[in-house]
Design a protein around this motif. Structure first.
Motif, short mmCIF file in Angstrom:
data_model
loop_
_atom_site.label_atom_id
_atom_site.label_comp_id
_atom_site.label_asym_id
_atom_site.label_seq_id
_atom_site.Cartn_x
_atom_site.Cartn_y
_atom_site.Cartn_z
N ARG B 7 0.84 -1.20 0.00
CA ARG B 7 0.00 0.00 0.00
C ARG B 7 0.88 1.26 0.00
NH1 ARG B 7 -4.55 -0.04 4.48
NH2 ARG B 7 -4.82 -2.13 3.63
N ALA B 8 1.93 1.23 0.83
CA ALA B 8 2.83 2.40 0.91
C ALA B 8 3.45 2.67 -0.45
CB ALA B 8 3.90 2.16 1.95
N GLY B 9 3.92 1.58 -1.12
CA GLY B 9 4.57 1.73 -2.43
C GLY B 9 3.60 2.20 -3.49
N LEU B 10 2.41 1.59 -3.46
CA LEU B 10 1.41 1.90 -4.46
C LEU B 10 0.95 3.35 -4.34
CD1 LEU B 10 0.05 0.15 -6.62
CD2 LEU B 10 -1.90 -0.09 -5.10
N ARG B 11 0.71 3.78 -3.11
CA ARG B 11 0.27 5.16 -2.93
C ARG B 11 1.36 6.13 -3.39
NH1 ARG B 11 -2.27 4.60 2.92
NH2 ARG B 11 -4.25 3.65 2.40
N SER B 12 2.59 5.70 -3.14
CA SER B 12 3.71 6.54 -3.56
C SER B 12 3.74 6.67 -5.09
CB SER B 12 5.00 5.92 -3.03
OG SER B 12 6.09 6.59 -3.52
N LEU B 13 3.44 5.55 -5.76
CA LEU B 13 3.41 5.58 -7.23
C LEU B 13 2.24 6.44 -7.72
CD1 LEU B 13 4.11 1.88 -8.27
CD2 LEU B 13 5.66 3.81 -8.37
N LEU B 14 1.08 6.24 -7.07
CA LEU B 14 -0.11 6.97 -7.50
C LEU B 14 -0.02 8.46 -7.18
CD1 LEU B 14 -2.86 4.37 -6.54
CD2 LEU B 14 -2.00 4.92 -8.82
N HIS B 15 0.90 8.78 -6.29
CA HIS B 15 1.13 10.17 -5.95
C HIS B 15 1.68 10.93 -7.16
CE1 HIS B 15 1.36 13.15 -2.86
NE2 HIS B 15 2.62 13.42 -3.12
N HIS B 16 2.30 10.19 -8.08
CA HIS B 16 2.86 10.79 -9.31
C HIS B 16 2.25 10.09 -10.52
CE1 HIS B 16 5.81 12.65 -6.70
NE2 HIS B 16 6.09 11.47 -6.20
N PRO B 17 0.96 10.30 -10.77
CA PRO B 17 0.30 9.54 -11.85
C PRO B 17 0.90 9.79 -13.23
CG PRO B 17 -1.13 11.30 -11.03
CD PRO B 17 0.04 11.23 -10.11
N TRP B 18 1.37 11.02 -13.46
CA TRP B 18 1.94 11.33 -14.78
C TRP B 18 3.21 10.52 -15.02
CZ3 TRP B 18 6.69 13.04 -13.54
CH2 TRP B 18 6.83 13.56 -12.24
N GLN B 19 3.93 10.24 -13.90
CA GLN B 19 5.15 9.44 -14.05
C GLN B 19 4.79 8.01 -14.45
OE1 GLN B 19 7.55 9.34 -10.53
NE2 GLN B 19 8.99 10.73 -11.43
N LEU B 20 3.75 7.52 -13.81
CA LEU B 20 3.28 6.17 -14.15
C LEU B 20 2.84 6.11 -15.60
CD1 LEU B 20 0.99 4.70 -11.37
CD2 LEU B 20 3.07 3.75 -12.33
N MET B 21 2.12 7.15 -16.00
CA MET B 21 1.63 7.20 -17.38
C MET B 21 2.79 7.18 -18.36
SD MET B 21 -1.66 7.42 -17.23
CE MET B 21 -2.26 8.15 -18.72
N LEU B 22 3.85 7.92 -18.04
CA LEU B 22 4.98 7.98 -18.97
C LEU B 22 5.74 6.66 -19.02
CD1 LEU B 22 6.15 11.61 -18.22
CD2 LEU B 22 5.07 10.78 -20.29
N ALA B 23 5.83 6.00 -17.85
CA ALA B 23 6.48 4.69 -17.84
C ALA B 23 5.66 3.74 -18.70
CB ALA B 23 6.58 4.16 -16.42
N LEU B 24 4.34 3.81 -18.53
CA LEU B 24 3.46 2.95 -19.33
C LEU B 24 3.61 3.28 -20.81
CD1 LEU B 24 0.10 2.69 -17.40
CD2 LEU B 24 1.61 0.85 -18.04
N PHE B 25 3.75 4.57 -21.11
CA PHE B 25 3.90 4.99 -22.50
C PHE B 25 5.13 4.33 -23.12
CE2 PHE B 25 5.71 7.77 -25.73
CZ PHE B 25 4.63 7.95 -26.57
N GLY B 26 6.23 4.32 -22.35
CA GLY B 26 7.47 3.70 -22.85
C GLY B 26 7.24 2.24 -23.20
N ILE B 27 6.59 1.52 -22.30
CA ILE B 27 6.35 0.09 -22.53
C ILE B 27 5.39 -0.09 -23.71
CG2 ILE B 27 5.61 -2.09 -21.48
CD1 ILE B 27 6.05 -0.70 -18.74
#
Lengths: 229, 833
Positions: B7-27
């Motif tokens: 939960r701690a890790g996930l919330r940390s990731l969701l705290h930066h949704p645009w970063q997640l989106m860009l990582a997803l974009f790369g893949i």
């Protein structure tokens, strides 16, 4: 009697190399802490108080010497062993609080229980009780950045005590708090530790704490000197 | 893994949704490009195979000859007992709308034994239709699909253009087939011969012969100029011809995946750096290294799975687009390809997804190990963090040097394609690892300059870049890789184009080129035509070439037989040659081979090569290896007298005409066209031929160009995301600056200056690295896959494109954080984690 000592230190040495020169932080240190004691470590900034706490908790390694905590020789444990030992037997309280910003107050307190496989309904109720005792009831769902410094430190105290560690290490726990809040936090820490029969080692600059401690030691030039009252 | 930790890790990731989106974009982009390319390549071949079955049915063998076969051979074959045979006439016509349609002439009675798919699935082709088909001049059948696309209805008169004439066909019926094919009109053989102007000639004769002994008997019986091939060889031939082309596309699509992987690495590494404090607290509270490692890898697997899934879906969509481009290229350069529909086999999707997941996990390994090595003591001694990052930069530079050396060794040790690609990857990784070490000295210079020009505030951006090297180092490496890839791809394509243009300009030394009109494999011309051309008063000299395609055990082989003057011979460029005089060796009967032929077969000048001739296998000395950029498996070139001696063939594929100075080219073209009444001629001057060749080259590189732009797109997002992440991560620090009295304008200047500095330094480093990549791509793709050596040169346009891209992305990346920080009250920013 060996069984009364929660921490036993023999011939401990620790140094850092900086700019090609070796700086001795701790030299030839012998020390024992009895179970249930409240020990205060005094000393100037950089005297080695935090280093000593790090060595006792196993997050840093000595150059030489022997450290035994709760009957376990830390020198015989590998990294994973020391981590598991720390998880079970040691609680931490820091000047910077070091709460996990993405977990709520309650979740921060439950984390040590979960890591030790102790999380269940009973321990959860105990955590809520402890938060109530620390005056945090109603804030258990809040995230740390919405709390005041005093509240954050109280959460850190709850987290340090919840899983019943034998030894609590506190590094400047009032360093970031105003005088009044600092006093309140110290009083809470003292009463909880004594009620639960835990051992507390606190590194501090604060003279306020002197009145509460069972023993007071000062680190000077890498050696420990005991104060007599 | 424990729920609270997750939960701690996930919330940390969701705290930066645009970063997640860009990582997803790369893949997503990486997987999409590889999957799309795979699907397009696979579909093109499947479509070719299906079209073969649709048109040829059960045929086992085909008899063909350059320029066609006399009709009498069909009758002779049947007399010899090959009754399961059918004649075929093939050609292309252009409809009124300009669409090219294949016209196939058949003998309906002979077709039955072959049961081609179109015939079997044509209930509407009833008796009456067959009667009209046989008796009515210009009667044709087509598929419902072709008719619908062209807007034809039964009974329509369809005017078509062929060899400068207009003929009229009548649509009398539809055949139904489930197999998508090229637009095809099927006519009776006589109609097809009439329309195409191939009176008395067949394009091929198909046979059903199961008995091997009969096949051998037939092979011996057929004259030299006729070639007996199996239907399997048609597909094999298509595979062989396109192998290098496909390798090129695969390599470039993998490169997109590599850039995508760097984007993933950058994002995961950044997320690890961002959460170093979280990891330190967790380590302090008792989470083991292994648990942290498993946690970060778990995140990568989750991210990789979602990204790969989306990537596969995007790949299917992109695949349709790439297939349409690929089909055009294959049509123009290699073989006529039917209208291809995307075939989507599960295993290709699985492969794409697995590649994406694998790339994500591999890209996440280093950051995951870094995360697991977080020491809890760093919480207590915070300065240790940057000290460690400086040490890491030094270690990374050493490892980078080792990777570069390893790449050089792999490149030198192996001659095959895989080692080339491994070397390319190692070199790219090595350069990426070296990049962070370059940042501090460059920034020191910028700091000095900034101070001189703008005072203490001017020095701040450069100082800030160096101070947070643990973050900026990663960003700089990712930026550099992204930009270098675009420079490398552009450099490879442009150098290749330049090399081909130089080669063609040198080789096309004749004024006019004369060959049979039509498309596909052209009919040969009689040698006597050369004498008639030479007799024209404006003609100074005539040369010729005869192209022959041979099937050998080692694959297909092309023979070029030249009649050359010493001056025309001098247009050949040598890759290597013996110390014998080339002209004399050529005239004496030795052969020269193209570079692709030499490389594919491991031959050198001075070696010998054995070629099957109608007079049995003959061994020739190779006096030289010549530069040639023709697609295919290579060429053996010889003097025409030698060829005639062994092949007893005096026909010519193309005449080269050299004119006297001051001749009227258009007038001569008209006269040349009138020299052949039986075979329509096509006459082009060297400039038109050069333009045509370059147009075909450009067409061949359309797909490559699209891949390059896709990689550039991924790179731009990579640059943008790395810099955006860097700035948004510093919200608290920027809040302090605002609180200290920095105006929004000054803050904007600081942020944009920082991102531009970082983008600029990465772009500058990318220039030499991109050039190295371009050279390696040329080495891997052109030299090792096609067997071509390029003249590699630096092009300022390609080089400057790198820093321009980096700075543009850097500016764009600086805008949002600057705008956001200017609007955020300092108190709010100071609360940010």
């Amino acid at each position: 009697m060996a069984g009364d000592h929660i921490v036993r230190i023999r011939k401990l040495e620790k140094s850092y190399v900086e700019g090609g020169r070796r700086h001795w932080i701790l030299r030839d240190l012998d020390w024992c802490i009895e179970r249930g004691e409240f020990v205060v470590l005094l000393g100037r900034s950089g005297s080695g108080k935090s280093t000593l706490l790090n060595l006792i908790s196993g997050i840093d390694l000595a150059d030489r010497g022997y450290i035994e905590v709760a009957g376990t020789d830390l020198g015989r444990l590998d990294e994973t062993g020391r981590t598991r030992f720390r998880r079970r037997h040691i609680g931490f309280v820091f000047q910077q609080f070091n709460l996990i910003s993405t977990l709520t107050v309650l979740e921060n307190v439950l984390l040590p229980l979960e890591l030790n496989g102790l999380l269940n309904e009973t321990t959860r109720r105990r955590a809520l009780g402890l938060l109530d005792r620390l005056g945090l009831m109603g804030r258990e769902r809040a995230f740390p950045d919405r709390l005041s410094g005093g509240e954050q430190q109280r959460v850190a105290i709850a987290r340090a005590l919840i899983h019943g560690p034998a030894l609590i290490l506190a590094d400047e726990p009032t360093g970031n708090l105003d005088l009044e809040t600092g006093r309140e936090v110290l009083a809470l820490l003292d009463s909880l530790v004594r009620e639960q029969g835990r051992t507390l080692v606190m590194a501090t600059h604060s003279r306020e704490v002197v009145g509460l401690a069972d023993r007071i030691l000062t680190i000077r030039h890498g050696r420990l000197e005991e104060w007599s009252r | 893994m424990r729920p609270l930790v997750i939960r701690a890790g996930l919330r940390s990731l969701l705290h930066h949704p645009w970063q997640l989106m860009l990582a997803l974009f790369g893949i997503v982009m990486g997987v999409a490009v590889v999957t799309a390319m795979d699907l397009a390549k696979h579909s093109a071949l499947v479509s070719f195979e299906r079209a073969q079955v649709a048109l040829f049915g059960r045929a086992t063998h085909r008899i063909g000859a350059t320029g066609g076969i006399s009709e009498s051979w069909y009758r002779r074959l049947r007399r010899e007992g090959f009754v399961q045979s059918r004649p075929l006439v093939e050609g292309t016509v252009r409809t009124g709308s300009g669409k090219v349609v294949k016209l196939v002439g058949i003998e309906p009675l002979a077709e039955r034994a072959f049961a081609p798919a179109w015939l079997g699935a044509s209930p509407e082709v009833g008796k009456m239709v067959w009667r009209r088909f046989l008796l009515e001049p210009g009667a044709v059948l087509t598929s419902r699909r072709t008719a619908a696309e062209a807007g034809w209805r039964i009974g329509d008169q369809i005017p078509v253009r062929v060899a400068g004439r207009t003929e009229t066909l009548t649509l009398i019926g539809f055949y139904e087939t489930e197999i998508a094919t090229d637009p095809v009109l099927i006519a009776d053989i006589a109609t097809a011969q009439e329309v195409l102007g191939d009176y008395g000639r067949l394009s091929a004769i198909d046979l059903i012969v199961e008995d091997r002994a009969r096949v051998e008997e037939l092979r011996r019986w057929l004259p030299d100029e006729m070639e007996l091939s199996t239907q399997v060889t048609a597909t094999d031939s298509a595979r062989q011809m396109t192998r290098a082309f496909y390798v090129n596309l695969t390599a470039l699509s993998l490169l997109s995946l590599l850039v995508g992987a760097f984007l993933i690495y950058n994002t995961i590494a950044f997320m690890v750096v961002q959460r170093r404090r979280l990891f330190a607290i967790l380590r302090l509270l008792g989470l083991t290294r292994r648990e942290i490692l498993a946690g970060v890898l778990g995140e990568a697997v989750a991210l990789g799975s979602v990204g790969s899934l989306l990537g596969v879906v995007a790949g299917i969509l992109l695949g349709r687009f790439l297939l349409s481009l690929l089909a055009r290229t294959l049509n123009d350069v290699y073989f006529p390809l039917p209208v291809a529909e995307l075939d989507i086999p599960g295993w290709l999707l699985f492969k794409g997804g697995l590649l994406g997941l694998g790339a994500t996990v591999i890209a996440s390994l280093v950051p995951a190990v870094e995360a697991s090595r977080t020491r809890p003591v760093t919480l207590v001694a915070r300065s240790l963090q940057e000290q460690h990052s400086r040490r890491r930069v030094r270690r990374s530079a050493l490892a980078g040097t080792a990777f570069l050396l390893a790449g050089a060794l792999v490149l030198a040790a192996g001659k095959e394609l895989v080692s080339g690609f491994v070397a390319l990857t190692l070199a790219l990784l090595g350069c990426a690892m070296l990049t962070p070490a370059i940042v501090p000295p460059v920034m020191a210079a910028c700091r000095w300059l900034g101070f001189r020009l703008f005072g203490p505030l001017g020095a701040m951006p450069a100082r800030s870049v160096t101070a947070s090297l643990s973050r900026t180092g990663i960003a700089a490496a990712a930026l550099m890789v992204a930009v270098a890839t675009t420079i490398g791809m552009a450099s490879m394509i442009h150098n290749f184009r330049d090399s081909v243009q130089r080669w063609l300009t040198r080789r096309l030394d004749a004024d006019l080129y004369v060959y049979a009109a039509g498309s596909g494999e052209r009919r040969p011309l009689p040698a006597a035509l050369g004498e008639r051309i030479a007799a024209l008063p404006q003609v100074a000299a005539v040369g010729s070439v005869r192209y022959r395609r041979l099937v050998t055990k080692a694959g297909f082989l092309r023979i070029n037989a030249y009649r050359l003057s010493p001056a025309a011979f001098a247009t050949f460029e040598w890759v290597e040659r013996t110390d014998r005089d080339p002209w004399r060796a050529f005239r004496r009967g030795e052969v020269m081979v193209s570079e692709a032929f030499a490389r594919l077969r491991g031959l050198h000048a001075g070696d010998r090569v054995t070629i099957p001739t109608p007079r049995g296998p003959r061994t020739f000395s190779i006096f030289a290896v010549f530069v040639d950029y023709n697609a295919g498996r290579g060429i053996v070139a010889m003097d025409r007298r030698v060829y005639e001696r062994f092949w007893r063939d005096d026909q010519v594929s193309t005449f080269w005409v050299y004119l006297r100075p001051g001749s009227d080219v258009e007038q001569i073209k008209t006269r040349l066209a009138g020299l052949s009444s039986e075979i329509p001629l096509e006459i082009r001057d060297n400039r038109a031929l050069l333009q045509l060749s370059m147009r075909i080259f450009d067409q061949a590189f359309v797909v490559t160009g699209v891949l390059r732009w896709l990689a550039t797109g991924v790179a731009f997002v990579g640059v943008f995301s790395a810099l955006l992440a860097l700035q948004l991560e510093r919200s608290r620090e920027l809040g302090v600056l605002r609180a200290l009295g920095m105006t929004p304008g000054q803050l904007w200047g600081q942020i944009v200056a920082e991102t531009t500095l970082l983008g600029g330094v990465s772009g500058l480093v990318a220039m030499p690295v991109g050039t190295l990549m371009g050279w390696l791509l040329a080495e891997v793709i052109d030299r090792r896959a096609f067997g071509w050596t390029l003249e590699f040169g630096l092009r300022s346009g390609d080089l400057l494109q790198g820093p321009a891209l980096a700075v543009a992305a850097a500016l764009a990346a600086g805008l949002y954080p600057a705008w956001k920080m200017a609007r955020t009250p300092p108190a709010e920013a100071l609360r940010c984690e």
